[in-house]
Each structure stands twice: as structure tokens, then as C-alpha cells.
Design a protein around this motif. Structure first.
Motif, PDB file in Angstrom:
ATOM      1  N   PRO A  25       9.387 -29.288 -21.576  1.00  0.00           N
ATOM      2  CA  PRO A  25      10.393 -28.281 -21.196  1.00  0.00           C
ATOM      3  C   PRO A  25      10.782 -28.443 -19.737  1.00  0.00           C
ATOM      4  N   THR A  26      11.977 -28.011 -19.397  1.00  0.00           N
ATOM      5  CA  THR A  26      12.403 -28.065 -18.000  1.00  0.00           C
ATOM      6  C   THR A  26      11.544 -27.122 -17.166  1.00  0.00           C
ATOM      7  N   GLU A 136       0.881 -27.287 -16.354  1.00  0.00           N
ATOM      8  CA  GLU A 136       2.159 -27.928 -16.663  1.00  0.00           C
ATOM      9  C   GLU A 136       2.388 -29.171 -15.811  1.00  0.00           C
ATOM     10  N   PHE A 163       8.280 -19.783 -25.588  1.00  0.00           N
ATOM     11  CA  PHE A 163       9.154 -20.921 -25.869  1.00  0.00           C
ATOM     12  C   PHE A 163       8.661 -22.176 -25.150  1.00  0.00           C
ATOM     13  N   ARG A 164       8.163 -22.013 -23.947  1.00  0.00           N
ATOM     14  CA  ARG A 164       7.578 -23.154 -23.239  1.00  0.00           C
ATOM     15  C   ARG A 164       6.328 -23.630 -23.976  1.00  0.00           C
ATOM     16  N   ALA A 167       7.253 -25.683 -26.948  1.00  0.00           N
ATOM     17  CA  ALA A 167       7.704 -27.029 -26.565  1.00  0.00           C
ATOM     18  C   ALA A 167       6.518 -27.928 -26.230  1.00  0.00           C
ATOM     19  N   TRP A 168       5.542 -27.386 -25.518  1.00  0.00           N
ATOM     20  CA  TRP A 168       4.376 -28.205 -25.154  1.00  0.00           C
ATOM     21  C   TRP A 168       3.528 -28.544 -26.379  1.00  0.00           C
ATOM     22  N   ARG A 171       5.247 -31.208 -28.335  1.00  0.00           N
ATOM     23  CA  ARG A 171       5.100 -32.496 -27.648  1.00  0.00           C
ATOM     24  C   ARG A 171       3.685 -33.042 -27.854  1.00  0.00           C
TER      25      ARG A 171
END
Length: 425
Positions: A25-26, A136, A163-164, A167-168, A171
């Protein structure tokens, strides 16, 4: 990906993306938030280190030398002050400082491992923002290691950054599949399934836990297989599938090693299941065995005491209910990680005793925390509870039923297993 209802949903594994690893994630963080955990020279040093490692990870290796300034006497003194303040992490601090001093010599695995050590140090001290940022940035520093992506997913989930976290975890699953890392692959499925349960997406979560349980057996990791069944126990209790919950409890009980650290949590979760099935005194007998075996600084302790408050209310033990209620309120101020479900249980207990103002106060506090942490399932429960409380009608029926033989057997086995754990408090 996210679904349109605001929940979390993994991309469907079509032929085109089955083996595609999602990007990280950004980075939305403000590194200065670290100062909320540690407003000192050490806090400033940690802020600089996160910023430097993030820059180092983003710049191509051939350009890293030009991206950083030469080290100065001021930088060396700043590092020395930080080390004096936190000597336990002296070595990782020194290694991370060298990232900006000798960027061309830094190695991804070493940088990420130093970040991991700082994250674990911060975690032990409940420095959530520090743990979050170092988790992170570790995953960015060594982007091919699924273990760091998994750790980032776990820490962001605990912080309510759903949401982060999704995403992690996604991944981590992709990286672990690609590198044939079966352990992290299983752990990431467990973590992602827990995240889905936290947001109330139980049907989507179930396959992740089932896969983790099956893969754990195949990989010879009975502990991870047990964790899959443990998570399914909680899922089935939440969806009122009590027979299925008992099956998964038995499987987890068999699979976990006798003194595995998760066994007390497993027995607690089973105790909650029999509490909601109206066996309050039986559940309380398990909770009483658990209380001295759950560390006083364990964030999980708040939900245990929340369940004690509800069971005590059913038993009409006003004094113990009040003591537990006040302890839940105190612990919720220290950490909000498990606070919302604990406050829900305290609210339920207050309803049983007809303490409507206390019930409303606890349910409202639970809702506030659940909204802040994006805990969809607790939000729904708290909202329904507040609607019920607003009527101020008759108190809900609460009886303490004698447990059936199967429950008595499991409680006896659970009590025997718990007594193998030393008392901590």
C-alpha cells in the motif's frame, strides 16, 4: 481490493492474477506521529530513521549514495543520545543510522531485521505508532520477504488500519506462495481471515481459516492447524453455529501443544461460547482459572474481564460485576485493541441487572472505539444494543442452566489443561 459495501475482499484468483503479487500500500503516514509515543531525543531519532529507510527503499540502488548527505558530528551525537535512552535496541539503531551514512553498503535483509527488532521493542512498550511504522518500513526495505509483509498486516490490523492490513496480508500470501514459504502462507491466511471476521465478513473469512487448518496439517505444523480451528471456533460462535463451534474447539484442543501460548486464549473463547449458551457459572469457573494466567499487561486481559462482568451479572453478583466493569474501563483507556468487545459484554451485564445508564454508557463507548478501529461487526452489535437499551423495557431473561454432559467433559479437560500453566498474577 475493497468491495462496494465498504468491507474487505480479496481479488478473485482468475488465471491472470492467480500468481500475481499485489504491491504494498502507499505510505500515508506522518513520521512525526512517532513523537506521540516518544517525545524525546529518541523519538526524533526514530522519526529520522523511518524517513531514511523509506527513502533508501524507494531509491534505485545505484542512486542511493546521492540521495543522502554525508554523516555529521551532530548526527553521531544524536544517535549516541538515542542509544543512551534505549540501550536495549542499540545495535538496530546503529545499523539503521548507517543506512543514511553508507547507503550503498546496506543490505535489505539486515535493514528489515533491524526494523523488526525496533518494532518488537515498541510493541512490548505499547508504542503502537512506532511499532506500526517500523513494521511497514521493514516490509518496504526487504520487499521480497513475505514474513515482513505478514508482520505489517498483523500490526496494521491491530491498529485498526483495515484496508492497509488487507493489502499487506494479500501481499504476504502472494510472496509466500511464490517463495514456497508454507509457514508464512498459513499465517497470512490466518491473519487475513481474522481481519475479515473483525469487519463482520464471516462467510468470506471461513475458507481462509479452513485452508490454514488443512495446510498446517500438510506442513507438519499442528500449532498452525490448531490456530485455524481456533479461529473457526470464534467464527462459529459469532454466527450462532454452536455445534460447529464445539467441533472446532475439540480439534484446536487436540492440535495445540499442551503448553502452547494460545491454549489459554482458546479456552477463554470456548468459555465465552458457553456463556452465551446460558451456562454462566460454568463459564465463570473457566474465567476464574484464566485470570491469574493471563498477564496483567496482556491487552487480551480486558476482554476476559469483560466476560467476567457479564457472567457475574447473570449470577446476580453485583459487587463482582461492578469491580469488573471498573477494571474494563481502566484497561480500555490503556489500549483499545480488545476494548470494544469487552465493553459490549459489560453493557450486556448491565442490561441483565437493569442498570440502563451504565449499559448505555458502555455500549456507546464500544461503538466509538469500533468506529475508530473500523470494527464492522462490533459496530453492528453496539448499534443494536443501543437501540434495545433506548427502550428501557424489561431486563433481558438470563438464566444459568446446568451444562449438558458434552460441555461438562470439555470444561473438565480445559480445567486440567489450564492448571499446567503457571500463575502470573
Amino acid at each position: 481490493m475493497t468491495n462496494l459495501s465498504g468491507g474487505l475482499q480479496m481479488a478473485s484468483p482468475g488465471a491472470a492474477n492467480r500468481h500475481k503479487v499485489p504491491p504494498p500500500p502507499t505510505w500515508p503516514r506522518n513520521e512525526l506521529d512517532l513523537l506521540k509515543d516518544c517525545d524525546s531525543v529518541l523519538g526524533l531519532a526514530l522519526w529520522r530513521l523511518v524517513r531514511d529507510v523509506r527513502l533508501w527503499a524507494a531509491v534505485p540502488p545505484d542512486d542511493r549514495r546521492e540521495a543522502f548527505r554525508p554523516r555529521t558530528d551532530e548526527a553521531r551525537e544524536r544517535l549516541a543520545c538515542a542509544v543512551r535512552e534505549a540501550p536495549e535496541i542499540a545495535r538496530p539503531l546503529e545499523l539503521l543510522a548507517a543506512v543514511s551514512w553508507f547507503p550503498e553498503m546496506a543490505r535489505p535483509a539486515e535493514v528489515a531485521d533491524a526494523c523488526r527488532r525496533v518494532r518488537e521493542w515498541a510493541d512490548e512498550r505499547r508504542m503502537m505508532e512506532t511499532a506500526l511504522q517500523f513494521a511497514e518500513v521493514a516490509a518496504l526495505a526487504d520487499p521480497e520477504d513475505p514474513a515482513h509483509a505478514y508482520a505489517a498486516g498483523r500490526v496494521t490490523r491491530r491498529a485498526g488500519a483495515n484496508f492497509r492490513s488487507a493489502a499487506w496480508y494479500q501481499r504476504a500470501i502472494g510472496l509466500a506462495r511464490r517463495s514456497h514459504d508454507s509457514v508464512t502462507y498459513i499465517e497470512a491466511h490466518l491473519g487475513y481471515g481474522n481481519l475479515l471476521c473483525q469487519t463482520g465478513e464471516f462467510p468470506t473469512a471461513r475458507p481462509y481459516h479452513l485452508k490454514a487448518a488443512r495446510k498446517g496439517i500438510r506442513a507438519g505444523r499442528r500449532d498452525l492447524a490448531g490456530a485455524g480451528h481456533h479461529n473457526l471456533l470464534c467464527l462459529e460462535i459469532a454466527t450462532d453455529n454452536i455445534a460447529e463451534a464445539e467441533f472446532h474447539f475439540r480439534r484446536a484442543f487436540e492440535l495445540y501443544p499442551v503448553r502452547h501460548s494460545r491454549v489459554p486464549h482458546l479456552i477463554h473463547d470456548y468459555g465465552y461460547g458457553i456463556l452465551v449458551c446460558n451456562h454462566a457459572s460454568t463459564a465463570l469457573s473457566l474465567f476464574d482459572l484464566l485470570l491469574p494466567r493471563i498477564d496483567a499487561v496482556d491487552p487480551f486481559r480486558v476482554i476476559l474481564i469483560g466476560n467476567v462482568s457479564r457472567a457475574s451479572a447473570v449470577m446476580r453478583d453485583h459487587l463482582r460485576f461492578d469491580e469488573a466493569r471498573l477494571e474494563v474501563a481502566r484497561l480500555a483507556k490503556l489500549s483499545d485493541e480488545y476494548a470494544s468487545p469487552a465493553l459490549i459484554q459489560t453493557s450486556e451485564g448491565a442490561r441483565v441487572l437493569g442498570l440502563w445508564d451504565i449499559a448505555e454508557e458502555c455500549a456507546a463507548a464500544a461503538l466509538d472505539i469500533a468506529i475508530a478501529r473500523r470494527e464492522g461487526e462490533v459496530q453492528r452489535t453496539a448499534t443494536k444494543l443501543l437501540d434495545s437499551i433506548s427502550v428501557r423495557g424489561t431486563t433481558p431473561r438470563s438464566t444459568d442452566l446446568a451444562p449438558p454432559p458434552n460441555v461438562r467433559e470439555l470444561v473438565r479437560l480445559s480445567s486440567q489443561r489450564l492448571r499446567k500453566f503457571p500463575e502470573k498474577s
